[in-house]
Write a protein that holds these residues in place. Structure first.
Motif, PDB file in Angstrom:
ATOM      1  N   THR A 141      -8.659  -4.050  -5.532  1.00  0.00           N
ATOM      2  CA  THR A 141      -9.089  -3.439  -4.275  1.00  0.00           C
ATOM      3  C   THR A 141     -10.286  -2.517  -4.508  1.00  0.00           C
ATOM      4  O   THR A 141     -10.295  -1.725  -5.460  1.00  0.00           O
ATOM      5  CB  THR A 141      -7.936  -2.622  -3.647  1.00  0.00           C
ATOM      6  OG1 THR A 141      -6.804  -3.489  -3.467  1.00  0.00           O
ATOM      7  CG2 THR A 141      -8.341  -2.051  -2.301  1.00  0.00           C
ATOM      8  N   LYS A 146     -11.213   2.272  -0.643  1.00  0.00           N
ATOM      9  CA  LYS A 146      -9.948   3.000  -0.704  1.00  0.00           C
ATOM     10  C   LYS A 146     -10.175   4.495  -0.464  1.00  0.00           C
ATOM     11  O   LYS A 146      -9.427   5.137   0.292  1.00  0.00           O
ATOM     12  CB  LYS A 146      -9.296   2.779  -2.071  1.00  0.00           C
ATOM     13  CG  LYS A 146      -7.856   3.244  -2.154  1.00  0.00           C
ATOM     14  CD  LYS A 146      -7.222   2.794  -3.461  1.00  0.00           C
ATOM     15  CE  LYS A 146      -5.750   3.195  -3.512  1.00  0.00           C
ATOM     16  NZ  LYS A 146      -5.112   2.726  -4.774  1.00  0.00           N
ATOM     17  N   PHE A 149     -10.927   5.015   3.245  1.00  0.00           N
ATOM     18  CA  PHE A 149      -9.700   4.995   4.052  1.00  0.00           C
ATOM     19  C   PHE A 149      -8.954   6.318   3.916  1.00  0.00           C
ATOM     20  O   PHE A 149      -8.460   6.875   4.907  1.00  0.00           O
ATOM     21  CB  PHE A 149      -8.798   3.836   3.609  1.00  0.00           C
ATOM     22  CG  PHE A 149      -9.060   2.539   4.328  1.00  0.00           C
ATOM     23  CD1 PHE A 149      -8.057   1.933   5.076  1.00  0.00           C
ATOM     24  CD2 PHE A 149     -10.298   1.930   4.253  1.00  0.00           C
ATOM     25  CE1 PHE A 149      -8.291   0.742   5.738  1.00  0.00           C
ATOM     26  CE2 PHE A 149     -10.542   0.743   4.909  1.00  0.00           C
ATOM     27  CZ  PHE A 149      -9.538   0.141   5.663  1.00  0.00           C
ATOM     28  N   ALA A 154      -5.965   7.749   6.377  1.00  0.00           N
ATOM     29  CA  ALA A 154      -5.065   6.592   6.389  1.00  0.00           C
ATOM     30  C   ALA A 154      -3.817   6.891   5.554  1.00  0.00           C
ATOM     31  O   ALA A 154      -3.908   7.474   4.469  1.00  0.00           O
ATOM     32  CB  ALA A 154      -5.769   5.362   5.839  1.00  0.00           C
ATOM     33  N   ARG A 157       0.981   3.401   3.950  1.00  0.00           N
ATOM     34  CA  ARG A 157       1.342   2.150   4.609  1.00  0.00           C
ATOM     35  C   ARG A 157       0.104   1.462   5.191  1.00  0.00           C
ATOM     36  O   ARG A 157      -0.088   0.258   5.019  1.00  0.00           O
ATOM     37  CB  ARG A 157       2.355   2.441   5.715  1.00  0.00           C
ATOM     38  CG  ARG A 157       2.820   1.204   6.477  1.00  0.00           C
ATOM     39  CD  ARG A 157       3.755   1.598   7.614  1.00  0.00           C
ATOM     40  NE  ARG A 157       4.183   0.448   8.368  1.00  0.00           N
ATOM     41  CZ  ARG A 157       5.238  -0.303   8.075  1.00  0.00           C
ATOM     42  NH1 ARG A 157       5.975   0.008   7.015  1.00  0.00           N
ATOM     43  NH2 ARG A 157       5.565  -1.347   8.804  1.00  0.00           N
ATOM     44  N   GLN A 158      -0.748   2.239   5.865  1.00  0.00           N
ATOM     45  CA  GLN A 158      -1.979   1.673   6.429  1.00  0.00           C
ATOM     46  C   GLN A 158      -2.917   1.203   5.331  1.00  0.00           C
ATOM     47  O   GLN A 158      -3.568   0.159   5.450  1.00  0.00           O
ATOM     48  CB  GLN A 158      -2.666   2.721   7.314  1.00  0.00           C
ATOM     49  CG  GLN A 158      -1.922   3.048   8.593  1.00  0.00           C
ATOM     50  CD  GLN A 158      -2.547   4.200   9.342  1.00  0.00           C
ATOM     51  OE1 GLN A 158      -3.066   5.151   8.735  1.00  0.00           O
ATOM     52  NE2 GLN A 158      -2.506   4.137  10.669  1.00  0.00           N
ATOM     53  N   PHE A 161      -1.418  -2.251   3.994  1.00  0.00           N
ATOM     54  CA  PHE A 161      -1.481  -3.422   4.872  1.00  0.00           C
ATOM     55  C   PHE A 161      -2.893  -3.714   5.392  1.00  0.00           C
ATOM     56  O   PHE A 161      -3.219  -4.869   5.661  1.00  0.00           O
ATOM     57  CB  PHE A 161      -0.531  -3.240   6.059  1.00  0.00           C
ATOM     58  CG  PHE A 161       0.921  -3.439   5.702  1.00  0.00           C
ATOM     59  CD1 PHE A 161       1.426  -4.708   5.485  1.00  0.00           C
ATOM     60  CD2 PHE A 161       1.769  -2.351   5.562  1.00  0.00           C
ATOM     61  CE1 PHE A 161       2.757  -4.902   5.144  1.00  0.00           C
ATOM     62  CE2 PHE A 161       3.103  -2.529   5.224  1.00  0.00           C
ATOM     63  CZ  PHE A 161       3.607  -3.806   5.011  1.00  0.00           C
ATOM     64  N   LYS A 162      -3.722  -2.697   5.538  1.00  0.00           N
ATOM     65  CA  LYS A 162      -5.048  -2.911   6.122  1.00  0.00           C
ATOM     66  C   LYS A 162      -6.158  -3.064   5.086  1.00  0.00           C
ATOM     67  O   LYS A 162      -7.253  -3.531   5.414  1.00  0.00           O
ATOM     68  CB  LYS A 162      -5.391  -1.769   7.079  1.00  0.00           C
ATOM     69  CG  LYS A 162      -4.493  -1.714   8.313  1.00  0.00           C
ATOM     70  CD  LYS A 162      -4.928  -0.632   9.271  1.00  0.00           C
ATOM     71  CE  LYS A 162      -4.024  -0.572  10.493  1.00  0.00           C
ATOM     72  NZ  LYS A 162      -4.093  -1.825  11.283  1.00  0.00           N
ATOM     73  N   LEU A 163      -5.882  -2.703   3.828  1.00  0.00           N
ATOM     74  CA  LEU A 163      -6.917  -2.817   2.795  1.00  0.00           C
ATOM     75  C   LEU A 163      -6.450  -3.631   1.594  1.00  0.00           C
ATOM     76  O   LEU A 163      -7.085  -4.619   1.231  1.00  0.00           O
ATOM     77  CB  LEU A 163      -7.363  -1.429   2.335  1.00  0.00           C
ATOM     78  CG  LEU A 163      -8.428  -1.418   1.226  1.00  0.00           C
ATOM     79  CD1 LEU A 163      -9.700  -2.121   1.694  1.00  0.00           C
ATOM     80  CD2 LEU A 163      -8.725   0.009   0.772  1.00  0.00           C
ATOM     81  N   PRO A 166      -5.257  -7.515   2.531  1.00  0.00           N
ATOM     82  CA  PRO A 166      -6.395  -8.422   2.760  1.00  0.00           C
ATOM     83  C   PRO A 166      -7.242  -8.660   1.510  1.00  0.00           C
ATOM     84  O   PRO A 166      -7.764  -9.763   1.316  1.00  0.00           O
ATOM     85  CB  PRO A 166      -7.203  -7.691   3.840  1.00  0.00           C
ATOM     86  CG  PRO A 166      -6.204  -6.849   4.555  1.00  0.00           C
ATOM     87  CD  PRO A 166      -5.250  -6.394   3.494  1.00  0.00           C
ATOM     88  N   TRP A 243     -11.949 -14.887   8.308  1.00  0.00           N
ATOM     89  CA  TRP A 243     -12.882 -13.773   8.352  1.00  0.00           C
ATOM     90  C   TRP A 243     -13.906 -13.822   7.210  1.00  0.00           C
ATOM     91  O   TRP A 243     -14.970 -13.215   7.293  1.00  0.00           O
ATOM     92  CB  TRP A 243     -12.135 -12.427   8.283  1.00  0.00           C
ATOM     93  CG  TRP A 243     -11.108 -12.343   7.196  1.00  0.00           C
ATOM     94  CD1 TRP A 243      -9.771 -12.646   7.307  1.00  0.00           C
ATOM     95  CD2 TRP A 243     -11.300 -11.941   5.839  1.00  0.00           C
ATOM     96  NE1 TRP A 243      -9.133 -12.458   6.100  1.00  0.00           N
ATOM     97  CE2 TRP A 243     -10.036 -12.022   5.192  1.00  0.00           C
ATOM     98  CE3 TRP A 243     -12.419 -11.522   5.106  1.00  0.00           C
ATOM     99  CZ2 TRP A 243      -9.872 -11.693   3.855  1.00  0.00           C
ATOM    100  CZ3 TRP A 243     -12.251 -11.197   3.761  1.00  0.00           C
ATOM    101  CH2 TRP A 243     -10.990 -11.278   3.164  1.00  0.00           C
TER     102      TRP A 243
END
Length: 246
Positions: A141, A146, A149, A154, A157-158, A161-163, A166, A243
């Protein structure tokens, strides 16, 4: 489209060479011609498709499902805990140095001729690429993203799941594309060494009868299963990771 055309032409040429060579050798119990294999496949279609194919596919599906579940959970755990990574990662590497074909008879002794001896072989073969690729994806990642965020408040949890998820998906699908064909190999090995039904078992049974076309017929079906599963993973990857084309 041209790439697929070239592949089709090359496949046709190889099959033609095989056909001519097999006809010249004229020992079908050693090297059957592709046409003989096709005729044998048609002759045994009911037994192969209605009896042996569902059993082998069940082994592949259950083994892959368990490998996916365990592999994803373990990779997440190792990405969150350095201690867990240092403890389990060497064991994962070690597990791949043991010849599976040597362990398969032991699993038959433990689980008998039930479906589970074949499932365990499939899990051992497919577990490693799924776990390692997912773990590497989570670990790769982007550090700057990071920190961005985190600076925006963030939560963990966010962030996950959001970084992190993906970011790990491309690596996960790469591992899955390796694991899917290997699951077919694992099921075939398990059935070859100890089973009462399945495509691998049927191929071994035909070998004892010196039926070359009968040996190759279930192998063709195993190859088709691997190809179709691989295509399914590629299509799923394109759908989920659309995406990346933006």
């Amino acid at each position: 489209m041209k790439n697929y055309m070239y592949s089709t032409i090359l496949t046709f040429i190889l099959l033609l060479i095989w056909e001519i060579g097999a006809r010249r050798i004229n020992t079908s119990f050693i090297l059957p011609a592709p046409t003989e294999i096709g005729m044998k496949l048609w002759e045994l279609r009911e037994e192969l498709f209605l009896h042996h194919l569902p059993i082998t596919f069940s082994v592949i599906a259950i083994g892959l499902a368990i490998s996916l579940t365990l592999g994803i959970l373990l990779s997440i755990g190792m990405s969150m805990s350095k201690t867990l990574e240092q403890t389990l990662y060497p064991l994962l590497i070690t597990s791949q140095t043991i010849p599976i074909i040597a362990l398969a008879p032991i699993f038959v002794l433990w689980f008998g001729y039930s479906i589970w001896s074949k499932i365990v072989v499939t899990i051992i073969i497919t577990f490693f690429p799924i776990t390692v690729s997912t773990f590497d994806g989570l670990r790769s990642t982007n550090r700057d993203l990071k920190e961005l965020f985190q600076s925006m408040g963030a939560s963990k949890r966010q962030l996950f799941f959001k970084l992190e998820v993906p970011s790990a998906l491309p690596s996960f699908f790469s591992g899955l594309k390796v694991a899917v064909p290997m699951s077919v190999i694992g099921a075939a090995i398990g059935e070859w060494l100890g089973a009462q039904a399945g495509l691998g078992y049927f191929s071994r049974r035909m070998m004892t009868q010196f039926d070359g076309a009968g040996v190759f017929a279930p192998i063709v079906l195993l190859s088709l299963i691997g190809i179709l599963l691989f295509i399914a993973v590629v299509l799923l990857e394109k759908y989920i990771l659309n995406w990346r084309r933006i």
